[in-house]
Design an enzyme around this catalytic site. Sequence first.
Site, PDB file in Angstrom:
ATOM      1  N   ARG A 223       0.838  -1.336   0.090  1.00  0.00           N
ATOM      2  CA  ARG A 223      -0.021  -0.003  -0.069  1.00  0.00           C
ATOM      3  C   ARG A 223       0.754   1.317  -0.168  1.00  0.00           C
ATOM      4  O   ARG A 223       0.267   2.344  -0.321  1.00  0.00           O
ATOM      5  CB  ARG A 223      -1.039  -0.004   1.134  1.00  0.00           C
TER       6      ARG A 223
ATOM      7  N   GLU B 149       3.178  -9.693  13.993  1.00  0.00           N
ATOM      8  CA  GLU B 149       2.261 -10.141  15.210  1.00  0.00           C
ATOM      9  C   GLU B 149       2.513 -11.594  15.315  1.00  0.00           C
ATOM     10  O   GLU B 149       2.440 -12.241  16.298  1.00  0.00           O
ATOM     11  CB  GLU B 149       0.788  -9.831  15.005  1.00  0.00           C
TER      12      GLU B 149
END
Length: 170
Positions: A58, A95
């Site tokens: 992005r 994560e």
Amino acid sequence: MNLKEKIRVIPDFPEPGIRFKDITTLLKDGEAFKYAIDRMANFANERNADLIAGPEARGFVLAAPLAYSMGLGFVPIRKSGKLPGETVSVSYELEYGKDKLEIHRDAIQPGQRVIIADDLLATGGTIASTIKLVEELGGVVAGLAFMIELTYLPGREKLKDYDVLSLVQY
């Protein structure tokens, strides 16, 4: 212009409890997209940028048009194995595991002033890794420009040594 009004928030995506900030609704609005890029360009101009870098994927959506609008070069920061030339890489924590970012070894010359642009500042992990790559090549990180900042996460604190622009805060 209120850019926050142009961003769609999608509850429970990609998992329950997450409120995903979807910039595609802003990107399809030509006036809003131009306004956002122009604000980032003003920030980059004030910092005498030589190049614009953006992390996959992005970050490309903002960094490439920003570079184009300013008549500057664009440097892609890619995931491991995507760049064909000799690269420098850095690993970083996700994560649920690790990932690696790479940059072409000849993408930045020592002393060049680089603005890093991305869609979202959250924990700051991806951008911290991108900074390491730019600085390893001798580039000077002149500033960091984001469409969105999640102020309830520690990203800005991790980047306290850098000039940060965020157009929308949540």
